[in-house]
Scaffold this active site. Sequence first.
Site, PDB file in Angstrom:
ATOM      1  N   HIS A  71       0.839  -1.194   0.000  1.00 18.86           N
ATOM      2  CA  HIS A  71       0.000   0.000   0.000  1.00 18.86           C
ATOM      3  C   HIS A  71       0.875   1.244   0.000  1.00 18.86           C
ATOM      4  O   HIS A  71       2.038   1.197   0.403  1.00 18.86           O
ATOM      5  CB  HIS A  71      -0.926  -0.008   1.218  1.00 18.86           C
ATOM      6  CG  HIS A  71      -1.997  -1.050   1.140  1.00 18.86           C
ATOM      7  ND1 HIS A  71      -2.993  -1.151   2.073  1.00 18.86           N
ATOM      8  CD2 HIS A  71      -2.221  -2.026   0.227  1.00 18.86           C
ATOM      9  CE1 HIS A  71      -3.802  -2.144   1.726  1.00 18.86           C
ATOM     10  NE2 HIS A  71      -3.351  -2.699   0.624  1.00 18.86           N
ATOM     11  N   GLU A  73       0.868   3.898   1.851  1.00 19.48           N
ATOM     12  CA  GLU A  73       1.339   4.303   3.176  1.00 19.48           C
ATOM     13  C   GLU A  73       2.532   3.455   3.606  1.00 19.48           C
ATOM     14  O   GLU A  73       3.515   3.973   4.142  1.00 19.48           O
ATOM     15  CB  GLU A  73       0.237   4.136   4.236  1.00 19.48           C
ATOM     16  CG  GLU A  73      -1.076   4.800   3.906  1.00 19.48           C
ATOM     17  CD  GLU A  73      -2.072   3.881   3.212  1.00 19.48           C
ATOM     18  OE1 GLU A  73      -3.244   3.865   3.632  1.00 19.48           O
ATOM     19  OE2 GLU A  73      -1.685   3.177   2.261  1.00 19.48           O
ATOM     20  N   CYS A  99      -5.975   1.129   5.690  1.00 21.75           N
ATOM     21  CA  CYS A  99      -6.497  -0.151   6.173  1.00 21.75           C
ATOM     22  C   CYS A  99      -5.916  -0.421   7.564  1.00 21.75           C
ATOM     23  O   CYS A  99      -5.055   0.318   8.044  1.00 21.75           O
ATOM     24  CB  CYS A  99      -6.111  -1.274   5.209  1.00 21.75           C
ATOM     25  SG  CYS A  99      -4.338  -1.679   5.234  1.00 21.75           S
ATOM     26  N   CYS A 102      -1.994  -0.843   7.558  1.00 27.60           N
ATOM     27  CA  CYS A 102      -1.288   0.430   7.427  1.00 27.60           C
ATOM     28  C   CYS A 102      -1.472   1.282   8.681  1.00 27.60           C
ATOM     29  O   CYS A 102      -0.556   1.990   9.092  1.00 27.60           O
ATOM     30  CB  CYS A 102      -1.746   1.184   6.178  1.00 27.60           C
ATOM     31  SG  CYS A 102      -1.143   0.408   4.656  1.00 27.60           S
TER      32      CYS A 102
END
Length: 141
Positions: A71, A73, A99, A102
Site C-alpha cells: 500500500h 502508506e 487499512c 497500514c
Amino acid sequence: MDYDLKQRELDQRYLRMAAIWAENSYCQRRQVGALIVKEKMIISDGYNGTPSGFENVCEDENGLTKPYVLHAEANAITKIARSGNNSDGATLYVTDSPCIECAKLIIQAGIRRVVYARQYRLTDGIELMRRAGIELVLMEG
C-alpha cells in the site's frame, strides 16, 4: 489569515500532490498515493505497487490484487527507514483511508495526523488510529 484556513489550504495542496503521486502506480483497480510531511517538508512519498524488483503488475488474471502488493502508506513509511529522516510527529496525506495493517504502521511510525480524501468501505484502520489518538481529517472533493 486564519491559521485553520491556512492549514486547510495546505492540507488540500498536499492531498492534491498525493493524488498526482498516485498516478505513478501501475495498479488497475485503484491507484493510491501518500506523502509524509514534517515541519512543512515532504520527507517521504509512496504509491501502491509491487515490491522493488517485481514486475509492475498488481492484479492477477481474475483482476484481484496480488497479496504482495504494498500500500502507498507502507511504501512511504518503509522509505523513511532507508533515509536519515524519521516520521515522529509527522502528517500523512493519503488519497484513501488507511487499512488496519497500514494503521498499525502509522501508529508505530509516530505519525500524529492523517489527512485523506476518500473513505474506504472498511473502517477498522480509522477506528484503530482514532483509538491511538491520531488526528484524522477527511477532506472529500
